[in-house]
Enzyme design. Structure first.
Site, mmCIF file in Angstrom:
data_model
loop_
_atom_site.group_PDB
_atom_site.id
_atom_site.type_symbol
_atom_site.label_atom_id
_atom_site.label_comp_id
_atom_site.label_asym_id
_atom_site.label_seq_id
_atom_site.Cartn_x
_atom_site.Cartn_y
_atom_site.Cartn_z
ATOM 1 N N CYS A 94 -39.123 31.321 -14.144
ATOM 2 C CA CYS A 94 -38.047 30.983 -15.079
ATOM 3 C C CYS A 94 -37.502 32.190 -15.834
ATOM 4 O O CYS A 94 -36.433 32.110 -16.435
ATOM 5 C CB CYS A 94 -38.527 29.930 -16.078
ATOM 6 N N HIS A 131 -34.218 29.842 -22.330
ATOM 7 C CA HIS A 131 -34.536 29.107 -21.109
ATOM 8 C C HIS A 131 -34.692 27.631 -21.452
ATOM 9 O O HIS A 131 -35.295 27.262 -22.460
ATOM 10 C CB HIS A 131 -35.827 29.645 -20.497
ATOM 11 N N ASN A 135 -34.526 21.447 -16.219
ATOM 12 C CA ASN A 135 -34.977 22.821 -16.039
ATOM 13 C C ASN A 135 -34.605 23.285 -14.634
ATOM 14 O O ASN A 135 -35.220 22.858 -13.656
ATOM 15 C CB ASN A 135 -36.495 22.899 -16.248
#
Length: 346
Positions: free
Chosen positions: A120, A260, A290
């Site tokens: 990520c 994020h 996500n």
């Protein structure tokens, strides 16, 4: 000047995203696994996510569409691009790199292209690398893509992970700043001991694919949520604070935090520790989930119309590995003038 070299300031001069058409809602997920819309929304902030459907379509498909849109929006031809870097955890295949495939699909020609795998945090890692090529004059225009087809490695019988992830891609153009604004500082960090908490058990050289690994469902994301949550809150806030400190910045001097998009609670905790009110925090998790390496560029795409020249942004991410990173960016162009078309499914 550094070591006798006149460095240029690298800047983000364009952004574009791509989202699959198929919307997977919490309601539909609740028919697949033991969960509910209320449970997912309360614990994650996610209401829906996009899923890439279609035979033979992988991460490169989404990345290529994002890059095509980016070139069109910035008035560039494929031949103008000197390098392409793709941050992804879900490459189309072990080799060639997804960046190679995207470059071919877009028609960039024989430019340098390669993948960055930092989960990520991949987009932060990738713009850190791209910035060096622009700053030292080796490249004039570098495209950075963050793209992931997380649905390919998610176990839709595991409610702890299947509610979190979606598919998508975002791309930015990095080139010498026209006005002194740009990517002014970056930090990247890692700790491989975190592997036990977030990883994919099989499929690599340590445990190659076999009938046994498939039968044991070892090719999906394994996540120990409590440990990851704890580390993510601590490290995202820590690295964002460090980059602010070394650039003499306070929370009230930052126009936008671009975190994020892993979990709404993590985002809120990071903002609180930085002294940032939520109305200055970019949030797309509720509609995209996500998307791993794509979350930060998709945020920039979604909020582009609100960005003005000189706006100060802190980008921060945390991912499996563990990896984490941050960037201090001052915005280089008038987003409202560019953002004629808002974020939408392509």
């Amino acid at each position: 000047m550094r070591n006798g070299i006149n460095l240029k300031t690298p800047a983000i001069t364009g952004v574009c995203g791509y989202l699959p058409e198929y919307v997977l809602s919490n309601t539909e997920l609740a028919r697949m696994v033991d969960t509910s819309d209320a449970w997912i929304t309360e614990r994650t902030g996610i209401q829906e996510r996009r899923i890439l459907k279609g035979e033979g379509l992988g991460t490169s498909h989404m990345g290529a569409e994002a890059v095509k849109g980016l070139l069109e929006r910035t008035g560039n031809k494929p031949s103008d691009v000197d390098m392409l870097i793709c941050a992804t955890t879900t490459p189309d295949m072990v080799f060639p790199s997804t960046a190679n495939l995207i470059s071919d699909m877009v028609g960039l020609g024989p430019v340098g292209s390669f993948d960055v795998q930092a989960a990520c945090s991949g987009f932060i890692y990738a713009i850190t690398i791209a910035s060096q090529f622009v700053a030292n004059g080796q490249c004039r225009k570098v495209v950075v893509v963050g793209a992931d087809k997380m649905s390919a490695i998610i176990d839709y019988t595991d409610r702890a992970t299947c509610v979190l992830f979606g598919d998508g891609a975002g791309a930015v153009l990095i080139e010498p700043s026209p006005n002194g604004e740009g990517i002014l500082d970056t930090l990247i960090r890692s700790d491989g001991s975190g592997m036990i908490h977030l990883h994919q058990k099989a499929g690599g050289s340590r445990l190659p694919p076999s009938a046994e690994t498939v039968a044991k469902r070892m090719h999906y994301v394994h996540q120990e949520g409590a440990a990851v949550y704890k580390f993510a809150i601590a490290k995202m806030a820590e690295v964002a604070g460090e980059i602010m400190s070394r650039n003499n910045l306070r929370g009230d001097m930052i126009q936008w935090l671009v975190p994020h998009q892993a979990n709404r609670r993590i985002i809120e905790s990071t903002a609180e520790r930085m002294g940032m009110p939520m109305d200055r925090v970019m949030m797309t998790i509720q509609k995209y989930g996500n998307t791993t390496a794509a979350t930060i560029p998709l945020c920039l795409w979604d909020y582009e119309s609100k960005l003005k020249v000189g706006d100060r942004l802190i980008l921060a991410a945390f991912g499996g590995g563990f990896t984490w990173g941050a960037a201090y960016v001052t915005w280089a162009y008038d987003g409202a003038a560019r953002a004629g078309n808002g974020a939408q499914a392509a």
